[in-house]
Design a protein around this motif. Structure first.
Motif, PDB file in Angstrom:
ATOM      1  N   GLY A  36     -13.333   8.522   5.201  1.00 40.73           N
ATOM      2  CA  GLY A  36     -12.967   8.418   3.786  1.00 40.73           C
ATOM      3  C   GLY A  36     -11.655   7.726   3.518  1.00 40.73           C
ATOM      4  O   GLY A  36     -11.196   7.646   2.374  1.00 40.73           O
ATOM      5  N   VAL A  37     -11.025   7.189   4.572  1.00 35.42           N
ATOM      6  CA  VAL A  37      -9.776   6.424   4.390  1.00 35.42           C
ATOM      7  C   VAL A  37     -10.179   4.959   4.218  1.00 35.42           C
ATOM      8  O   VAL A  37     -10.356   4.228   5.194  1.00 35.42           O
ATOM      9  CB  VAL A  37      -8.811   6.614   5.592  1.00 35.42           C
ATOM     10  N   LYS A  49      -7.648  13.581   6.926  1.00 33.23           N
ATOM     11  CA  LYS A  49      -7.068  13.117   5.651  1.00 33.23           C
ATOM     12  C   LYS A  49      -5.971  14.062   5.162  1.00 33.23           C
ATOM     13  O   LYS A  49      -4.902  13.631   4.750  1.00 33.23           O
ATOM     14  CB  LYS A  49      -8.165  12.995   4.582  1.00 33.23           C
ATOM     15  N   ARG A  50      -6.262  15.363   5.217  1.00 34.67           N
ATOM     16  CA  ARG A  50      -5.346  16.354   4.647  1.00 34.67           C
ATOM     17  C   ARG A  50      -4.103  16.574   5.508  1.00 34.67           C
ATOM     18  O   ARG A  50      -2.984  16.573   5.012  1.00 34.67           O
ATOM     19  CB  ARG A  50      -6.102  17.677   4.455  1.00 34.67           C
ATOM     20  N   ALA A  73       1.959  12.707   6.048  1.00 33.37           N
ATOM     21  CA  ALA A  73       2.831  11.718   6.690  1.00 33.37           C
ATOM     22  C   ALA A  73       4.282  11.940   6.274  1.00 33.37           C
ATOM     23  O   ALA A  73       4.561  12.277   5.123  1.00 33.37           O
ATOM     24  CB  ALA A  73       2.378  10.307   6.305  1.00 33.37           C
ATOM     25  N   VAL A  74       5.204  11.757   7.226  1.00 37.14           N
ATOM     26  CA  VAL A  74       6.632  11.985   6.945  1.00 37.14           C
ATOM     27  C   VAL A  74       7.304  10.664   6.575  1.00 37.14           C
ATOM     28  O   VAL A  74       6.815   9.582   6.914  1.00 37.14           O
ATOM     29  CB  VAL A  74       7.353  12.632   8.152  1.00 37.14           C
ATOM     30  N   SER A  75       8.431  10.748   5.901  1.00 33.72           N
ATOM     31  CA  SER A  75       9.165   9.541   5.506  1.00 33.72           C
ATOM     32  C   SER A  75       9.682   8.816   6.746  1.00 33.72           C
ATOM     33  O   SER A  75       9.805   9.410   7.827  1.00 33.72           O
ATOM     34  CB  SER A  75      10.344   9.908   4.617  1.00 33.72           C
ATOM     35  N   ALA A  76      10.014   7.530   6.571  1.00 31.34           N
ATOM     36  CA  ALA A  76      10.525   6.727   7.685  1.00 31.34           C
ATOM     37  C   ALA A  76      11.796   7.346   8.263  1.00 31.34           C
ATOM     38  O   ALA A  76      11.981   7.391   9.486  1.00 31.34           O
ATOM     39  CB  ALA A  76      10.800   5.304   7.203  1.00 31.34           C
TER      40      ALA A  76
END
Length: 606
Positions: A279-280, A358-359, A365-368
């Motif tokens: 689903g991505v 997905k979840r 996802a973490v910031s850079a």
């Protein structure tokens, strides 16, 4: 015939039958503002809309970055097309028949070679797909793919194929269809054997087609079915395929990328395909390289946010760090998806399923900045006091480089919580590091073009300096000329090419030529004639001035007078320099002659 092989009548029809508002609205959210429509520019980052589209003139112009033109120029910029490719795409969209081979600055022979290679790749893709699904040769490949979690629906979606282990499966197929085998070798489909015979480049491989931004197959990636080497084999670079510019699945992912404003970047094509199945739908991959400036420039037109989803092993984590710098330089909001237990995306989906992927991976996802701090952490033994202090100082150095005070505070608070140091102590330490960095870089905001507010949305915008009177007179006069054939003819007679600004003179020359061929003004058609980015940008900006200020013939004459006056002043200035040189050389007769010329010129000015 003009515009590198595209017939003028086709260009004219394409411009007529593709309304600029309809086309641009697919890419940019536009709002009505008076006669025009406005939106955020898709070609640079901005918070206040400066991108204007004129339905009357059928042109666009951005007052922030200066880009402008007609609907063809927009398609060239937004899709990274050549002029013929943009015309061809618009012709196809409007069901306009076309009979030329698109090519950018190419001779007919090069165009034919490119066209033949595109046909060969499309046929080869269909052939490989057929072998996989409908022959005995493809059975093992289908079983392997099913074992790896590839459904037949997924195989069809990505047109996955198979080529058998024989030496001449594809070469015989192409030869029977009268393709030039030397050209097929140049195009990466065939290679030469020790006996100098043409044989298949790919053998006993599952074949993944690689398409360009228009969905045409331009190369293949092949995975060996057995135990041979190399395990993965890609097409070489050719006149169709440049891996520094090509992004796997970009054609299919574009729609979802535009819709979400977000890109998920994977390491390989299998991860992209499996993530699609999960689903991505905005997943893409580079072709075995780090992200290049060309990749980043293309992607910036579609989205501001990128999630890197690389393998969870050391190589994947290092690759993520390498890609961060160029993406941050291009002002993307970059996040990194964290995969546990050294897994790759394919493993995670197979083990934990699509929803959790997905979840728990993509959405978490973490910031850079967070990722850099976590990546740094594994290099230190945190149970050792000295190592821990070295780590904290290294992490604070990363935080100190952030522009936003709020972001700096956020990460300092996290560190304070993790290591039981007071927030104020860490903040003070960070400021000392920040001061050290500023001293090394040179205090000020001129690093990495940070002065450019239009591009990075920080700092204060510098007000443009006032333009001289003749410059404005030339712009206003050209704006009127664009809407009036009679005035253009009059200006040609009065001024000709004697505009003081070089680019204005070039635009005037094109206007003279345009009205020599056309009775009625048409800004969009005129811009198609220019075929030069700088000329198109300036001309489209000038056209938006309009002709409402041309209230009577006196206005026109005043502009012409202003232009001539500066031209005369420039000539007088040059003459004075010549006179002074003659006097210094002792040539007093020549100096006196020049003096008389100066007096005559000055009288004519009054």
């Amino acid at each position: 015939m003009s515009n590198i092989g595209v017939p003028d009548e086709v260009i004219e029809t394409v411009l007529k039958q593709n309304d600029i508002i309809d086309i641009i609205s697919k890419y940019v959210h536009l709002s009505k503002q008076g006669k025009n429509l406005k939106g955020l520019c898709p070609f640079h980052s901005e918070k206040t809309p400066s991108f204007t589209v004129s339905p009357d003139k059928q042109i666009f112009n951005c007052f922030g970055c200066g880009i402008g033109g007609n609907v063809i120029k927009f398609m060239m910029e937004i899709e990274n097309y050549s002029f013929p490719e943009a015309v061809q795409q618009l012709a196809e969209d409007a069901d306009i028949p076309f009979h030329w081979h698109g090519g950018h600055n190419e001779n007919p022979e090069q165009q034919k070679e490119k066209s033949d290679l595109l046909k060969a790749h499309e046929l080869s893709g269909t052939f490989f797909h057929y072998i996989l699904k409908n022959t005995v040769h493809g059975k093992d490949a289908v079983q392997y793919l099913e074992k790896r979690g590839f459904s037949m629906k997924l195989i069809n979606q990505f047109q996955i194929g198979y080529i058998p282990a024989m030496r001449n499966t594809l070469s015989d197929f192409l030869h029977k269809r009268d393709f030039s085998l030397p050209l097929m070798e140049e195009g990466g489909l065939l290679s030469k054997s020790d006996r100098q015979q043409y044989v298949d480049r790919f053998r006993d491989r599952i074949m993944f087609p690689i398409t360009n931004a228009r969905g045409n197959i331009i190369a293949f990636a092949g995975r060996i079915l057995g135990d041979g080497q190399p395990k993965y084999l890609n097409s070489p670079e050719t006149i169709l395929f440049n891996k520094s510019k090509t992004l796997y699945n970009f054609y299919q992912a574009k729609k979802e990328i535009r819709k979400t404003g977000r890109i998920v970047l994977f390491e390989g094509y299998v991860d992209v395909i499996k993530a699609w199945d999960a689903g991505v739908l905005n997943g893409i991959a580079t072709m075995g390289t780090a992200v290049t400036e060309e990749h980043a420039t293309t992607l910036k037109r579609y989205a501001d946010q990128i999630i890197l989803c690389f393998d969870g092993d050391e190589a994947g984590q290092t690759a993520a760090i390498k890609n961060l710098s160029i993406l941050e330089k291009m002002k993307f909001q970059v996040y990194v998806a964290m995969l546990p237990d050294l897994m790759d995306p394919d493993d995670y989906i197979m083990t934990h399923g699509s929803d959790r992927f997905k979840r728990e991976v993509i959405e978490n996802a973490v910031s850079a900045t967070k990722y850099k701090i976590l990546y740094l952490r594994k290099n230190f033994k945190l149970n050792d006091d000295n190592e821990r202090l070295r780590y904290i100082r290294s992490a604070l150095k990363i935080i100190a480089q952030l522009d936003s005070p709020t972001e700096r505070e956020h990460y300092i608070k996290e560190m304070s919580s993790d290591f039981d140091y007071s927030f104020e102590t860490l903040k003070q330490e960070m400021f000392e590091i920040k001061q050290e960095l500023e001293k090394k870089l040179g205090k000020g905001d001129n690093n990495e073009k940070r002065w450019n507010n239009v591009m990075n949305g920080s700092g204060k915008e510098v007000a443009p300096s006032l333009l001289p009177a003749y410059h404005n007179a030339e712009k206003n006069l050209l704006a009127i000329m664009m809407y009036n054939r009679q005035i253009t003819t009059y200006v040609e007679k009065e001024i000709g090419d004697q505009f003081n600004v070089e680019i204005h003179g070039a635009i005037a020359a094109y206007l003279y030529a345009f009205f020599a061929q056309h009775e009625k003004p048409d800004i969009s058609k005129f811009l198609a004639m220019l075929r030069n980015d700088e000329l198109e940008n300036v001309a489209s900006s000038i056209s938006l001035i309009g002709d409402h200020h041309a209230t009577n013939s006196k206005v026109i004459d005043d502009y012409i007078k202003q232009i001539k006056k500066f031209s005369q002043q420039h000539i007088i200035k040059q003459k004075r320099l010549e006179r002074d040189q003659a006097e210094r050389a002792g040539d007093y007769i020549r100096a006196a002659e020049i003096g008389k010329e100066i007096i005559t010129l000055e009288r004519n000015q009054k």
